[in-house]
Design a protein around this motif. Sequence first.
Motif, PDB file in Angstrom:
ATOM      1  N   GLU A   1     -27.493  86.444  49.135  1.00 57.82           N
ATOM      2  CA  GLU A   1     -26.884  87.283  48.106  1.00 57.82           C
ATOM      3  C   GLU A   1     -25.434  86.881  47.886  1.00 57.82           C
ATOM      4  OE1 GLU A   1     -27.318  91.269  49.417  1.00 57.82           O
ATOM      5  OE2 GLU A   1     -29.520  91.203  49.453  1.00 57.82           O
ATOM      6  N   PRO A   2     -24.968  86.820  46.647  1.00 57.80           N
ATOM      7  CA  PRO A   2     -23.559  86.485  46.391  1.00 57.80           C
ATOM      8  C   PRO A   2     -22.630  87.399  47.189  1.00 57.80           C
ATOM      9  CG  PRO A   2     -24.792  86.532  44.338  1.00 57.80           C
ATOM     10  CD  PRO A   2     -25.716  87.066  45.401  1.00 57.80           C
ATOM     11  N   GLY A   3     -21.635  86.774  47.851  1.00 54.65           N
ATOM     12  CA  GLY A   3     -20.660  87.526  48.620  1.00 54.65           C
ATOM     13  C   GLY A   3     -21.092  87.880  50.019  1.00 54.65           C
ATOM     14  N   ALA A   4     -22.348  87.618  50.387  1.00 52.47           N
ATOM     15  CA  ALA A   4     -22.825  87.956  51.728  1.00 52.47           C
ATOM     16  C   ALA A   4     -22.261  86.984  52.759  1.00 52.47           C
ATOM     17  CB  ALA A   4     -24.350  87.947  51.772  1.00 52.47           C
TER      18      ALA A   4
ATOM     19  N   TYR B   1     -30.640  71.900  71.453  1.00 49.73           N
ATOM     20  CA  TYR B   1     -29.885  73.104  71.162  1.00 49.73           C
ATOM     21  C   TYR B   1     -30.768  74.076  70.378  1.00 49.73           C
ATOM     22  CZ  TYR B   1     -25.619  70.430  72.255  1.00 49.73           C
ATOM     23  OH  TYR B   1     -24.649  69.687  72.875  1.00 49.73           O
ATOM     24  N   THR B   2     -30.343  75.333  70.400  1.00 46.58           N
ATOM     25  CA  THR B   2     -30.921  76.347  69.535  1.00 46.58           C
ATOM     26  C   THR B   2     -29.862  76.756  68.526  1.00 46.58           C
ATOM     27  OG1 THR B   2     -32.442  77.185  71.209  1.00 46.58           O
ATOM     28  CG2 THR B   2     -31.893  78.676  69.399  1.00 46.58           C
ATOM     29  N   MET B   3     -30.202  76.785  67.250  1.00 47.19           N
ATOM     30  CA  MET B   3     -29.266  77.185  66.195  1.00 47.19           C
ATOM     31  C   MET B   3     -29.761  78.481  65.577  1.00 47.19           C
ATOM     32  SD  MET B   3     -27.647  74.994  63.028  1.00 47.19           S
ATOM     33  CE  MET B   3     -29.175  74.660  62.154  1.00 47.19           C
ATOM     34  N   THR B   4     -28.875  79.448  65.511  1.00 43.21           N
ATOM     35  CA  THR B   4     -29.209  80.744  64.928  1.00 43.21           C
ATOM     36  C   THR B   4     -28.395  80.952  63.662  1.00 43.21           C
ATOM     37  OG1 THR B   4     -29.693  81.670  67.104  1.00 43.21           O
ATOM     38  CG2 THR B   4     -29.314  83.235  65.311  1.00 43.21           C
ATOM     39  N   VAL B   5     -29.078  81.256  62.576  1.00 42.80           N
ATOM     40  CA  VAL B   5     -28.434  81.537  61.290  1.00 42.80           C
ATOM     41  C   VAL B   5     -28.717  82.990  60.960  1.00 42.80           C
ATOM     42  CG1 VAL B   5     -28.210  80.857  58.875  1.00 42.80           C
ATOM     43  CG2 VAL B   5     -28.867  79.150  60.599  1.00 42.80           C
ATOM     44  N   SER B   6     -27.661  83.794  60.794  1.00 44.27           N
ATOM     45  CA  SER B   6     -27.865  85.217  60.539  1.00 44.27           C
ATOM     46  C   SER B   6     -27.010  85.683  59.373  1.00 44.27           C
ATOM     47  CB  SER B   6     -27.547  86.035  61.796  1.00 44.27           C
ATOM     48  OG  SER B   6     -26.223  85.799  62.239  1.00 44.27           O
ATOM     49  N   GLY B   7     -27.508  86.672  58.671  1.00 43.17           N
ATOM     50  CA  GLY B   7     -26.848  87.265  57.524  1.00 43.17           C
ATOM     51  C   GLY B   7     -27.757  88.334  56.978  1.00 43.17           C
ATOM     52  N   THR B   8     -28.237  88.159  55.746  1.00 44.92           N
ATOM     53  CA  THR B   8     -29.206  89.102  55.197  1.00 44.92           C
ATOM     54  C   THR B   8     -30.539  89.017  55.931  1.00 44.92           C
ATOM     55  OG1 THR B   8     -29.791  87.455  53.534  1.00 44.92           O
ATOM     56  CG2 THR B   8     -28.153  89.120  52.911  1.00 44.92           C
ATOM     57  N   LYS B   9     -30.730  87.953  56.682  1.00 44.28           N
ATOM     58  CA  LYS B   9     -31.867  87.795  57.583  1.00 44.28           C
ATOM     59  C   LYS B   9     -31.420  86.921  58.734  1.00 44.28           C
ATOM     60  CE  LYS B   9     -34.405  85.853  54.394  1.00 44.28           C
ATOM     61  NZ  LYS B   9     -35.566  85.199  53.725  1.00 44.28           N
ATOM     62  N   THR B  10     -32.246  86.751  59.722  1.00 51.10           N
ATOM     63  CA  THR B  10     -31.908  85.895  60.865  1.00 51.10           C
ATOM     64  C   THR B  10     -33.011  84.867  61.070  1.00 51.10           C
ATOM     65  OG1 THR B  10     -30.642  87.637  61.974  1.00 51.10           O
ATOM     66  CG2 THR B  10     -31.438  85.821  63.342  1.00 51.10           C
ATOM     67  N   ILE B  11     -32.600  83.605  61.193  1.00 48.50           N
ATOM     68  CA  ILE B  11     -33.530  82.505  61.429  1.00 48.50           C
ATOM     69  C   ILE B  11     -33.060  81.740  62.656  1.00 48.50           C
ATOM     70  CG2 ILE B  11     -34.379  80.291  60.555  1.00 48.50           C
ATOM     71  CD1 ILE B  11     -34.404  81.457  57.797  1.00 48.50           C
ATOM     72  N   THR B  12     -33.974  81.448  63.554  1.00 51.35           N
ATOM     73  CA  THR B  12     -33.653  80.689  64.764  1.00 51.35           C
ATOM     74  C   THR B  12     -34.363  79.344  64.707  1.00 51.35           C
ATOM     75  OG1 THR B  12     -33.409  82.717  66.063  1.00 51.35           O
ATOM     76  CG2 THR B  12     -33.744  80.659  67.276  1.00 51.35           C
ATOM     77  N   LEU B  13     -33.594  78.277  64.827  1.00 52.26           N
ATOM     78  CA  LEU B  13     -34.131  76.914  64.816  1.00 52.26           C
ATOM     79  C   LEU B  13     -34.012  76.340  66.217  1.00 52.26           C
ATOM     80  CD1 LEU B  13     -32.497  75.655  61.497  1.00 52.26           C
ATOM     81  CD2 LEU B  13     -34.731  76.724  61.818  1.00 52.26           C
ATOM     82  N   ARG B  14     -35.097  75.822  66.737  1.00 49.44           N
ATOM     83  CA  ARG B  14     -35.147  75.382  68.130  1.00 49.44           C
ATOM     84  C   ARG B  14     -35.300  73.870  68.238  1.00 49.44           C
ATOM     85  NH1 ARG B  14     -37.651  80.270  67.562  1.00 49.44           N
ATOM     86  NH2 ARG B  14     -37.002  81.911  69.027  1.00 49.44           N
ATOM     87  N   ASN B  15     -34.942  73.388  69.439  1.00 48.68           N
ATOM     88  CA  ASN B  15     -35.131  71.972  69.781  1.00 48.68           C
ATOM     89  C   ASN B  15     -34.335  71.052  68.856  1.00 48.68           C
ATOM     90  OD1 ASN B  15     -36.165  69.910  71.363  1.00 48.68           O
ATOM     91  ND2 ASN B  15     -38.048  69.708  70.162  1.00 48.68           N
TER      92      ASN B  15
END
Length: 416
Positions: free
Chosen positions: A55-58, A92-106
């Motif tokens: 979302e714009p501004g999030a 590494y594990t990368m976590t992207v969070s905001g309006t939702k949360t996504i976890t990327l592994r390996n």
Amino acid sequence: MRHRILLSLGLFTLSIVSFTGIAYAQTGRPFVHPLFTDNAVLQRGAEVPVWGWTEPGAEVTVSIGGKTVKAVADPGGKWMVRLAAHKAGGPYTMTVSGTKTITLRNILFGDVWLASGQSNMEMGIKQVNGAENEIANAENPMLRLFTVPKELDTELRETVGGEWLVCNPRTVSEKGWGGFSAAAYFFGRKLQDELGIPIGLIHASWGGTAAEGWVSKGSLSELPEFRSKIENLKKSVEEADRTPLDFDQRIDEWFARNDPGEKATPKWSAPEAEDSSWKTMIVPQHWEDAGLENYDGIVWFRRTFDLPADWKEEDLLLSLGPIDDADSTFVNGIKVGQTYVWNENRKYRVPAGIVRPGRNVIAVRVVDASLAGGLGGKPDQMFVALNGAEQSVKLPLAGEWRYRPSVEMKDMEAPP
């Protein structure tokens, strides 16, 4: 991200694609760009951009390796962070969070290469000598593969389909023309062995494509010789949107305007067409090796077969092997198949109603735009058999065929 590029040299002109132009069946802007999935390799020793849409501004937060960076989405909803430079390693594990949360592994950090070009880059590992042994020994968790799907569009897209896969016998041998790019695989494996770091390979090749097909409209527009072609393409797209035609219909209309064999009376596909004056050629072989040196265009091939009496009410299978580049195939004047992929085996069903006891005529119109052309497979790929019973009695078709050049590419309008 610092992108390295592995070029496809030797047989063909190079074609390189920008990430923003890679085709993708886009269903909406994703929260995290599809280049970032589980098992991804990110470029070592450089700030790495990671982006997506929300979302714009999030506010969006990205965390990896104990470090966190934040971004605010712009008015269009796009966000981007830049990860601090990392040494080679992981996972590494990368976590992207905001309006939702996504976890990327390996996730690994290493060197990332883009392998792009035409068929000599596209050729898969299954096509090389000793393929079975190479595939069996392809287990390499430090080598990662990303294959860009083959899709077309007339406008730039912002995303790309696909996912990062850990290299193993299954992932290296699936997808594409015989699996993952053999040139890219051996190149990446050698680098991984010598450097001892993770290697990521992005494979984006398409055999036989013209370089301008990979270049943006804006860049081509700067070249005067392409401006009229771009305008014609625009008109064609607009016309197709107004009056949609399937591709086979458009190709047939193009043949009707350009192919003397289609304009002849009777047509060269017809069983009654006179071909006794045509020259003969032993096939399979490329026509450049049989007297048609440097010929690019349409060539017609014809031969007959006698139908066994006990096959007269059965559907048949007509197998011709790969044909370079495209073909339209007829039996007794009726089209039974049409294929535009040069390395695909031609196997067409022939309905029982179009064959007859005794003599039957096969006519094949071959279109070749560049380099080798013709029926270029293997003798055992050319036969007629009962449909669905390839292991039964076959009528071999390899050998002497009659042929007649029709028209060269330079004397035709551009095909659809």
